[in-house]
Design a protein around this motif. Structure first.
Motif, short mmCIF file in Angstrom:
data_model
loop_
_atom_site.label_atom_id
_atom_site.label_comp_id
_atom_site.label_asym_id
_atom_site.label_seq_id
_atom_site.Cartn_x
_atom_site.Cartn_y
_atom_site.Cartn_z
N ILE A 139 -31.85 -105.85 99.31
CA ILE A 139 -32.92 -104.87 99.44
C ILE A 139 -33.76 -104.79 98.17
O ILE A 139 -34.99 -104.86 98.21
N VAL A 140 -33.09 -104.67 97.03
CA VAL A 140 -33.80 -104.56 95.75
C VAL A 140 -34.61 -105.82 95.47
O VAL A 140 -35.77 -105.76 95.04
N GLN A 198 -35.96 -95.94 98.82
CA GLN A 198 -35.31 -94.88 99.59
C GLN A 198 -35.56 -95.00 101.09
O GLN A 198 -34.81 -94.43 101.88
N GLN A 199 -36.58 -95.75 101.47
CA GLN A 199 -36.79 -96.01 102.90
C GLN A 199 -35.65 -96.87 103.46
O GLN A 199 -35.43 -96.91 104.67
N TYR A 200 -34.93 -97.56 102.56
CA TYR A 200 -33.82 -98.43 102.95
C TYR A 200 -32.48 -97.91 102.44
O TYR A 200 -31.51 -98.66 102.32
N ASN A 201 -32.44 -96.61 102.10
CA ASN A 201 -31.21 -95.95 101.64
C ASN A 201 -30.66 -96.54 100.35
O ASN A 201 -29.45 -96.68 100.17
N VAL A 202 -31.55 -96.88 99.44
CA VAL A 202 -31.16 -97.37 98.11
C VAL A 202 -32.00 -96.63 97.07
O VAL A 202 -33.15 -96.27 97.34
N ALA A 203 -31.42 -96.38 95.89
CA ALA A 203 -32.17 -95.70 94.83
C ALA A 203 -31.85 -96.31 93.48
O ALA A 203 -30.72 -96.75 93.23
N LEU A 210 -37.97 -107.43 107.79
CA LEU A 210 -36.72 -107.97 108.32
C LEU A 210 -35.50 -107.27 107.72
O LEU A 210 -34.38 -107.53 108.13
N LEU A 211 -35.73 -106.38 106.75
CA LEU A 211 -34.63 -105.68 106.10
C LEU A 211 -34.04 -104.60 106.99
O LEU A 211 -34.76 -103.93 107.74
N GLU A 212 -32.74 -104.41 106.87
CA GLU A 212 -32.07 -103.29 107.54
C GLU A 212 -31.70 -102.25 106.49
O GLU A 212 -31.45 -102.58 105.33
N LYS A 213 -31.66 -100.99 106.89
CA LYS A 213 -31.28 -99.93 105.97
C LYS A 213 -29.83 -100.09 105.54
O LYS A 213 -28.98 -100.52 106.33
N ALA A 214 -29.55 -99.77 104.29
CA ALA A 214 -28.19 -99.87 103.79
C ALA A 214 -27.33 -98.78 104.43
O ALA A 214 -27.77 -97.64 104.60
N SER A 215 -26.12 -99.15 104.79
CA SER A 215 -25.16 -98.19 105.34
C SER A 215 -23.83 -98.43 104.63
O SER A 215 -23.23 -99.50 104.78
N TYR A 216 -23.41 -97.45 103.86
CA TYR A 216 -22.20 -97.63 103.03
C TYR A 216 -20.98 -97.95 103.89
O TYR A 216 -20.69 -97.28 104.88
#
Length: 419
Positions: A187-188, A208-213, A169-175
Motif C-alpha cells: 500500500i505504502v 487512511q483510505q486503505y487503513n494505513v497511517a 487495484l489495492l485492497e484495504k488493509a485488514s489486520y
C-alpha cells in the motif's frame, strides 16, 4: 534511459492498463507496428484481436506477452517522433522488429516514458526466446540507443524507473488477514509513487483510505527529533493495530528524509489540477442554499474527490483535505485558498455553522460508492502557474526513486586462529 521488461501469460491486463491511461488523458497510443491502420484509427477490440490472433499461432506457449517500459531522465525533451524512433530502434535491436506492437506515450509522471506492448509469438508460430533477453540484448540496445540519440545514461542521477502500479487495484488493509509488513509495503509503495502530496498529513489522507497511517511520533520524543517514521495498520476508528513497521524496513525505504525529497516536486506536479478541483468544490457548494455536511461529502465522492476532515479529541473540526483519486492529487483546503479552508466551508453548511454537533468517523463515511470518471482532465491552458517557473522547478528538482533499494553488505567472517 532505463528499460524494464515484464513478461506475462495474458494480454488483457497489460492492454487494459494502457488503454485506461488513454481514457484518463494520461497517455496516447503513438505507434502501431504491423497493425491494419494507424494507432488513432484503432479501437480497443481491434488491438485486442490482433494480439489474440497472433498468440493463437502457438497455444503451447504459456508466457507470450511482453510489456516494456522505456524511461528517460527529467528534463529530456522528447517529442512524439523521437520517442517513436527510439521505440522502433529498441524493438529491432532486441529482435522484435517484425512483431506486432503498440507504443504508448505516458505523461503521468515528471519523467518522459513510453510503454511498449507486444507478443513473443512469431508469424511462423515459433516463440522468441525470452531467457536472458534483458542481459544479452536489452542492455546492449540501451547503451547503443543512449549514444545514438544522445540520452541521459542509465547511470545518471536523473533517470527514474517506471513502476506499473495502480491504486485502484489495492485492497484495504485488514489486520490478521495477511502478513502485516507485506500488506503495508504494498500500500505504502503504491501510494507514495502514484499520488502527488506535499506533507505527511497529506500522505496520510490517502493512506487512511486503505487503513494505513504514517506516524512521526509525538512532539518531544526521540523518534520525532531524529526524523523517524513508522507505518501501521489502523482499524475503522483510526486506532493503530498490530506491530508498526519502520520506514527503513519497507522496500524502497519511504523514510521521512526520502519523502521530503518528493514534496517539492509534487507541489509543482499537482499545480495544474488545482483550478479544476476548486471548480468542483464550488459547484457542490453552490448547488443548494441548505447544504449539509454529508450531502457535501457524498456529492464530491461521486466525482472521485474524497473529503478528509481533521478533528480534535472533542470532535471539533479544525482542518479539511481533498483527495482527488482520479488525478491522484492531494490538497489541504488552505492550499486551495481562503474560501476552501475548514472554517470557510463549515460556515456555508447549514448543519455545522456553529460546529456544535460532534461527528464520528462512522458518520463521515460516504454513503455512495465512487463513480469511475474517465473524462480528460489535462492541465488548463490558462492555469495560473507560470510555465517558465514550473519548467525550471521540474528540470532542477530531484524525484526520489522508491523502487531502488541497496542490498545489505555481507560481513566477512573472521577466520579463527587454529590451535
Amino acid at each position: 534511459m532505463v528499460a524494464k521488461m515484464i513478461t506475462g501469460k495474458t494480454m488483457n491486463g497489460a492492454l487494459n492498463y494502457n488503454e485506461n491511461k488513454v481514457k484518463e488523458g494520461l497517455a496516447e497510443c503513438i505507434a502501431a507496428n504491423l497493425f491494419p491502420c494507424r494507432p488513432e484509427e484503432l479501437n480497443f477490440h481491434e488491438k485486442k484481436n490482433r494480439f489474440a490472433n497472433q498468440i493463437k499461432l502457438n497455444q503451447r506457449s504459456k508466457t507470450n506477452v511482453v510489456h516494456i517500459s522505456l524511461n528517460f531522465g527529467i528534463g529530456e525533451r522528447l517529442d512524439k517522433e523521437k520517442l517513436n524512433a527510439i521505440a522502433t530502434t529498441y524493438m529491432e535491436k532486441i529482435g522484435f522488429g517484425n512483431q506486432p506492437y503498440l507504443v504508448y506515450h505516458h505523461f503521468d509522471a515528471a519523467h518522459p516514458h513510453v510503454h511498449i506492448l507486444t507478443t513473443s509469438i512469431q508469424d511462423n508460430g515459433k516463440r522468441i526466446p525470452l531467457h536472458n533477453i534483458g542481459r544479452n540484448l536489452s542492455e546492449k540496445a540501451r547503451k547503443e540507443i543512449e549514444e545514438m540519440f544522445k540520452l541521459v545514461p542509465a547511470s545518471g542521477k536523473q533517470v527514474i524507473k517506471d513502476v506499473l502500479l495502480d491504486p485502484r487495484l489495492l485492497e484495504k488493509a485488514s489486520y490478521g488477514k495477511s502478513e502485516t509488513k507485506r500488506t503495508i509495503s504494498k500500500i505504502v509503495g503504491t501510494i507514495t509513487r502514484s499520488y502527488k502530496y506535499t506533507s505527511i498529513p497529506e500522505l496520510n489522507a490517502v493512506l487512511q483510505q486503505y487503513n494505513v497511517a504514517a506516524d512521526r511520533g509525538k512532539e518531544g520524543t526521540m523518534m520525532r527529533q531524529k526524523g523517524g517514521l513508522l507505518y501501521s495498520i489502523i482499524d475503522q476508528k483510526g486506532n493503530k493495530v498490530g506491530v508498526p513497521i519502520k520506514a527503513s524496513f519497507i522496500y524502497g525505504k519511504p523514510t521521512l528524509a526520502n519523502l521530503e525529497k518528493q514534496f517539492k516536486l509534487n507541489e509543482v506536479l499537482r499545480a495544474p489540477f488545482k483550478k479544476k478541483l476548486q471548480e468542483k468544490v464550488d459547484d457542490v457548494l453552490s448547488a443548494t442554499s441548505n447544504l449539509k455536511l454529508m450531502t457535501f461529502i457524498n456529492a464530491l465522492d461521486q466525482q472521485n474527490i474524497k473529503v478528509v476532515l481533521r478533528q480534535n479529541d472533542e470532535g471539533r473540526i479544525y482542518g479539511i483535505t481533498f483527495v482527488d483519486t482520479h488525478n491522484r492529487t492531494v490538497f489541504n483546503g488552505s492550499d486551495l485558498g481562503k474560501l476552501y479552508t475548514a472554517k470557510s466551508i463549515l460556515n456555508r453548511l447549514s448543519d455545522l455553522k456553529d460546529q456544535k454537533a460532534q461527528i464520528s468517523r462512522e458518520t463521515l463515511k460516504p454513503k455512495t460508492a465512487p463513480v469511475q470518471n474517465t473524462r480528460d482532465y489535462l492541465p488548463d491552458k490558462n492555469q495560473s502557474v507560470e510555465v517558465s517557473q514550473m519548467l525550471h522547478t521540474l528540470f532542477h528538482a530531484k524525484q526520489f526513486d522508491f523502487s531502488s533499494e541497496r542490498k545489505p553488505k555481507r560481513r566477512k567472517k573472521k577466520k579463527g586462529r587454529s590451535l
